[in-house]
Structure formats: structure tokens, C-alpha cells
Scaffold this active site. Structure first.
Site, mmCIF file in Angstrom:
data_model
loop_
_atom_site.group_PDB
_atom_site.id
_atom_site.type_symbol
_atom_site.label_atom_id
_atom_site.label_comp_id
_atom_site.label_asym_id
_atom_site.label_seq_id
_atom_site.Cartn_x
_atom_site.Cartn_y
_atom_site.Cartn_z
ATOM 1 N NE ARG A 46 0.197 1.588 3.340
ATOM 2 C CZ ARG A 46 1.118 2.483 3.595
ATOM 3 N NH1 ARG A 46 2.385 2.111 3.791
ATOM 4 N NH2 ARG A 46 0.850 3.766 3.660
ATOM 5 N N GLY A 47 0.267 2.412 -0.146
ATOM 6 C CA GLY A 47 1.049 3.640 -0.297
ATOM 7 C C GLY A 47 1.138 3.947 -1.787
ATOM 8 C CG ASP A 236 -2.923 8.265 -1.331
ATOM 9 O OD1 ASP A 236 -2.838 8.773 -0.196
ATOM 10 O OD2 ASP A 236 -2.582 7.095 -1.588
ATOM 11 C CG ASN A 246 -2.155 11.686 2.581
ATOM 12 O OD1 ASN A 246 -1.623 10.795 1.908
ATOM 13 N ND2 ASN A 246 -1.797 11.915 3.820
HETATM 14 O O1 MRU Z 1 -4.481 3.254 2.027
HETATM 15 P P1 MRU Z 1 -3.003 3.454 1.921
HETATM 16 O O2 MRU Z 1 -2.236 2.912 3.084
HETATM 17 O O3 MRU Z 1 -2.473 2.975 0.589
HETATM 18 O O4 MRU Z 1 -2.839 5.034 1.953
HETATM 19 C C1 MRU Z 1 -1.562 5.577 1.960
HETATM 20 C C2 MRU Z 1 -1.530 7.029 2.156
HETATM 21 O O5 MRU Z 1 -2.540 7.686 2.241
HETATM 22 C C3 MRU Z 1 -0.172 7.677 2.183
HETATM 23 O O6 MRU Z 1 -0.158 8.754 3.046
HETATM 24 C C4 MRU Z 1 0.147 8.157 0.776
HETATM 25 O O7 MRU Z 1 -0.004 7.129 -0.153
HETATM 26 C C5 MRU Z 1 1.489 8.733 0.670
HETATM 27 S S1 MRU Z 1 2.677 7.485 0.427
HETATM 28 C C6 MRU Z 1 4.189 8.091 0.178
#
Ligand code: MRU
Length: 345
Positions: A46-47, A236, A246
């Protein structure tokens, strides 16, 4: 940081299973594109930048399995569609797939082995470029935050959310590398998936950066006590006008930062900026399962049958964002104009 989020090993994509951290360091091996898609959907990986890199490698895996040139088009369209349908909000996923598609279009009518090789090379390039971008934006951010000693971050925008080094945590890493005396980093736990408590606290502790974990409802208390000099978060998707999608709760942090005159910085590579998306209202927000709200670590905490809401992201209006730290430049308002100049330049 010794943990590798994503690795490509001769036709296999190896992912650290982020659902199991910090208690267990388990690696999942994906041997086909469907396994990569499943890993993205179920948050093994994820991220925003990390899922972009994983999807690119998924495309390379998809091509590898094709045996007959006449099957290329149908097979590859299925690969692109399956990976694109995994998660909607982070634009890096779609940006990486678009890059892979350009290679596909260029080589699809030629030699099949050449197509496979070029897709693999492109995926590895996307991976390497992400780490390089994070290092550069990290050092730009470290310059910007050089006088901040007490910093708050939300969710996980670290090495785990990228191909390595991290965006918001890349800034903190670069600050540490440049000798800045970071006194305290407040980490919001980030309900419901707990990326802050499980992943960010773990990454920062490994880096020996002082962490103070707080629950999400303590943000107001710490800001009101004057204990935060700056906020830095990842993103995001950043719209053309500077609105930032985000992790859910980021908007709350931004409003509180504004109320307490604390600068609110967003750190992200330019692959997160979507100039085709006019504003935050145009960003699709992923709605996730109600189990994530009614349960914590597999234990039900809410009564049976309760109604829930589980948006995975929120949008922070650009007026609340002090600067957007990218690998090309630190972008300040007016965002509409400056993001376009930096990203196109
Ligand atoms: O649902 P996720 O864990 O994929 O969401 C991740 C985020 O919101 C992070 O803050 C974002 O992707 C920045 S990653 C460098």
C-alpha cells in the site's frame, strides 16, 4: 532501512506483507499479475508510489506469461484492466500503468521477447526513479524544515509506502542525515488501518528517530499545547489546483495546523500530481469495507448491524497547504500556475 518493500527477482515480485507488520516480517511472492493485483487490493502493498511500482511489475509479469504473439493484445488488455481496477485514489498506479502502456504500444507488434524485456526494464526503471525522487525531495524538504524540531505526520509515507526512502518520512530521514536535531515526531495512529501506529512508528524507531505515538483524537491536544512546529504528510493524488487527497484524517490535521499557525507540508513525487484532475472534487475516493471500522486487529468492537462509513481518503483544500515538496522543486502558491510550471518543466 534494510527492509525492502518491493523486489523484482527474475520473474517474481516479492512484497513485504504490510498487514502483518510490525509483529511479523513476512514476504509474499507474486508469480503472476493476478497475485500482484490481489496484493494491492488487500493492502499487502500500500502507499501511492509503492502500488504504482507494484502495478508496473505486475504488467511485466503479465507479459512474461504470454506464449503466442497472437494472444498479446487480449492478454495485455486483461492485465492492464485488472491492475487498474485495484484501487482508485492514488494516481501513481494509473501513472505507472500509462508508462507501461506506452512501452506496450511501441513494441506490441514486434518481437514478443523484446516486448517482455522492455516492459521489465521499464518497471525496474520506475522503481529506481521512485527511490531517487524520494531522496531528492527528502533533501529539499530537509532544507525547508531545518528549523523544525517537533514534527507531526499522519499515515505512513515512508519506505514502506514507496520503492524506498519515503516521501514525508524521506524528509525526516534527510533531516537526520543532514544532522538536524529532531526532538520529537508525533505519529497519528491512523484508524482504521493503523498505518501510523503499525508502520510509521516501526520505521522511525528502526531509524532511531524519536517517535511519540498518539491516537487520532489527540491531534488537537498536541497542537493546542504548542508542541508541533510543522506537519509533513504524503499524498495519493494532488489535483492541478493543489488540492491534496491523502489518508483519511489528513484534512483534520490540516485544519488544526491552520488554526494553530503550524505550517502544513505535503511531500510527494511529481508522479502523484495529476494535472488532468482540476480539483479535489474530481478525485475518486475509495470506500473500504465496514469490517475495518467495526473491528480492530480482527476483534469486533462495535455492535452487530451498526451502520458505518469508511472512506479511505479525504481531500485537503489547497488553501491549507503551505508548500508541496517534490523532487523537482518546493512548490508554493499559487498552485494552479506553479504546479503546472514545475511538473511540465
Ligand atoms: O491506504 P493506503 O495505506 O495505501 O494510503 C496511503 C496514504 O494515504 C499515504 O499517506 C500516501 O499514499 C502517501 S505514500 C508516500
Amino acid at each position: 532501512m534494510t527492509v525492502r518493500t518491493i523486489q523484482w527477482r527474475d520473474g517474481e515480485v516479492i512484497l513485504i506483507d504490510q498487514r502483518r507488520l510490525p509483529r511479523k516480517e513476512v514476504y509474499r511472492v507474486c508469480r503472476n499479475f493476478r497475485q500482484v493485483a490481489q496484493a494491492i487490493r488487500t493492502m499487502v502493498v500500500r502507499g501511492a508510489p509503492a502500488i504504482g511500482v507494484a502495478a508496473a511489475m505486475g504488467v511485466a509479469l503479465g507479459a512474461r506469461r504470454i506464449r503466442h504473439p497472437r494472444r498479446v493484445e487480449t492478454a495485455m488488455e486483461r492485465v492492464f484492466r485488472t491492475l487498474a481496477d485495484t484501487r482508485p485514489t492514488a494516481v501513481n498506479l494509473h501513472w505507472a500503468l500509462a508508462r507501461m502502456r506506452r512501452i506496450y504500444e511501441e513494441y506490441k507488434d514486434g518481437d514478443l521477447e523484446m516486448l517482455k524485456r522492455r516492459l521489465e526494464e521499464e518497471a525496474l526503471e520506475i522503481c529506481e526513479e521512485d527511490v531517487a525522487a524520494n531522496r531528492t525531495l527528502g533533501s529539499l524538504g530537509a532544507g525547508l524544515l531545518k528549523d523544525s524540531r517537533r514534527i507531526l505526520t499522519h499515515c505512513n509515507a515512508g519506505a514502506l509506502a514507496t520503492a524506498g526512502y519515503g516521501t514525508a518520512l524521506g524528509v525526516l530521514r534527510a533531516m537526520k542525515e543532514s544532522g538536524a536535531a529532531i526532538e520529537e515526531v508525533f505519529v497519528d495512529e491512523t484508524r482504521p488501518f493503523l498505518q501510523g501506529a503499525r508502520l510509521t512508528a516501526w520505521e522511525l524507531a528502526k531509524e532511531e528517530i524519536p517517535v511519540t505515538l498518539i491516537t487520532d483524537n489527540m491531534m488537537g491536544y498536541v497542537m493546542n499545547s504548542g508542541r508541533v512546529d510543522a506537519v509533513v504528510v504524503g499524498a495519493d493524488r494532488v489535483a492541478a489546483n493543489g488540492d491534496v487527497a491523502n489518508k483519511i484524517g489528513t484534512y483534520t490535521v490540516a485544519v488544526l495546523a491552520h488554526r494553530h499557525e503550524v505550517p502544513f507540508y505535503v511531500a510527494c513525487p511529481t508522479s502523484t500530481v495529476d494535472l488532468d484532475c482540476p480539483s479535489g472534487a474530481d478525485i475518486p475516493i475509495e470506500q473500504r469495507s465496514q469490517d475495518e471500522v467495526t473491528h480492530i486487529a480482527g476483534t469486533r468492537i462495535a455492535p452487530d448491524g451498526v451502520n458505518t462509513l469508511n472512506p479511505a481518503f479525504d481531500v485537503t483544500d489547497h488553501s491549507l497547504v503551505s508548500a508541496i515538496i517534490t523532487e523537482k522543486a518546493v512548490v508554493t502558491p499559487p498552485y494552479e500556475q506553479n504546479l503546472r510550471a514545475v511538473c511540465r518543466g
